[in-house]
Design a protein around this motif. Sequence first.
Motif, PDB file in Angstrom:
ATOM      1  N   ARG A  60       0.463  -0.983  -0.447  1.00  0.00           N
ATOM      2  CA  ARG A  60      -0.085  -0.198   0.250  1.00  0.00           C
ATOM      3  C   ARG A  60       0.679   1.242  -0.182  1.00  0.00           C
ATOM      4  N   THR A  82      -6.676   6.514  -5.007  1.00  0.00           N
ATOM      5  CA  THR A  82      -7.120   4.905  -4.819  1.00  0.00           C
ATOM      6  C   THR A  82      -7.445   3.789  -6.408  1.00  0.00           C
ATOM      7  N   LEU A  88      -3.002   4.026   2.211  1.00  0.00           N
ATOM      8  CA  LEU A  88      -3.530   4.531   3.646  1.00  0.00           C
ATOM      9  C   LEU A  88      -3.172   6.357   3.576  1.00  0.00           C
ATOM     10  N   ARG A 101     -11.699  10.732  13.013  1.00  0.00           N
ATOM     11  CA  ARG A 101     -12.349   9.785  11.798  1.00  0.00           C
ATOM     12  C   ARG A 101     -12.156   9.141  10.922  1.00  0.00           C
ATOM     13  N   VAL A 102     -12.460   7.942  10.604  1.00  0.00           N
ATOM     14  CA  VAL A 102     -11.480   7.294   9.163  1.00  0.00           C
ATOM     15  C   VAL A 102     -12.860   7.008   7.763  1.00  0.00           C
ATOM     16  N   GLU A 103     -12.636   7.585   7.015  1.00  0.00           N
ATOM     17  CA  GLU A 103     -12.876   6.701   6.016  1.00  0.00           C
ATOM     18  C   GLU A 103     -12.927   6.469   5.066  1.00  0.00           C
ATOM     19  N   LYS A 104     -13.636   5.438   4.358  1.00  0.00           N
ATOM     20  CA  LYS A 104     -12.919   3.844   3.574  1.00  0.00           C
ATOM     21  C   LYS A 104     -13.301   4.773   1.954  1.00  0.00           C
ATOM     22  N   LYS A 106     -13.286   3.086  -1.423  1.00  0.00           N
ATOM     23  CA  LYS A 106     -12.712   2.129  -2.647  1.00  0.00           C
ATOM     24  C   LYS A 106     -13.045   2.532  -4.010  1.00  0.00           C
ATOM     25  N   LYS A 113      -8.808  -1.060  -2.203  1.00  0.00           N
ATOM     26  CA  LYS A 113      -8.737  -0.198  -0.930  1.00  0.00           C
ATOM     27  C   LYS A 113      -8.358   0.607  -0.164  1.00  0.00           C
ATOM     28  N   SER A 114      -9.144   1.924   0.253  1.00  0.00           N
ATOM     29  CA  SER A 114      -7.816   2.689   0.814  1.00  0.00           C
ATOM     30  C   SER A 114      -8.702   3.798   1.609  1.00  0.00           C
ATOM     31  N   GLU A 115      -8.091   4.151   3.016  1.00  0.00           N
ATOM     32  CA  GLU A 115      -8.101   4.556   3.737  1.00  0.00           C
ATOM     33  C   GLU A 115      -7.685   5.741   4.505  1.00  0.00           C
ATOM     34  N   HIS A 117      -7.585   8.503   7.506  1.00  0.00           N
ATOM     35  CA  HIS A 117      -7.814   8.773   9.045  1.00  0.00           C
ATOM     36  C   HIS A 117      -7.669  10.646   9.446  1.00  0.00           C
TER      37      HIS A 117
END
Length: 207
Positions: A60, A82, A88, A101-104, A106, A113-115, A117
């Motif tokens: 990643r 993405t 990440l 907060r966390v945003e997912k 795709k 898939k990425s995140e 934070h």
Amino acid sequence: LDMRSALADIFTQDGTLHDGLRAMALRGISEQYTPHFVHARAQMKKQMPLPDVIRSGVDRFTIVDVGAEPLAFEDHVYAPLTKFSPSLIIGFDPTDKKAPRVEKVKSTEVGLKSEVHILPNFIGDGKPATFHLARKQPTSSLLEPNLQLAQNFSFLAPNIETIETSEVQTRTLDEALADQGLDEEPIDFLKIDVQGKTSDVLQGAEK
């Protein structure tokens, strides 16, 4: 009529004639180059492959964004990433009232898939500091604004004027990343936008 209306708005905000004429000149230049600007933005949105050094053998792509406040006129700044690599993104934005907060994210095109934070930490030298909340929030800083100097630039001084101060505790970047379990993980890209406190951020990022 448009010019008179614009000048009236400037004078209402205590602007000078010089400010008004400068604004009109900049407006004319802006309108003249708008087609070029639109074309440039379109070119920037084209998908471009990431360098092979990033794509080969990397699970990643990790980004750290110190001063991650989004701008209202921009799409999610990391959205295009993405499409090329699982990512990440650790963003530090102490003005984000919804943080942490966390945003997912795709990508439906390739299933990556990425995140993202978003954390509310003030990143600096790890010492107490005074936060100056500016009238234009993205110009807020741990430094007191120099309004006298800012008068030399059109419309800058009113935007950076402090409307509220608060005492805060800064954290070093090494400490904040260790809390996220990233103290041993390589960071591929570091972006810093902290209105004059870049050296403090770097000094606290020895790892």
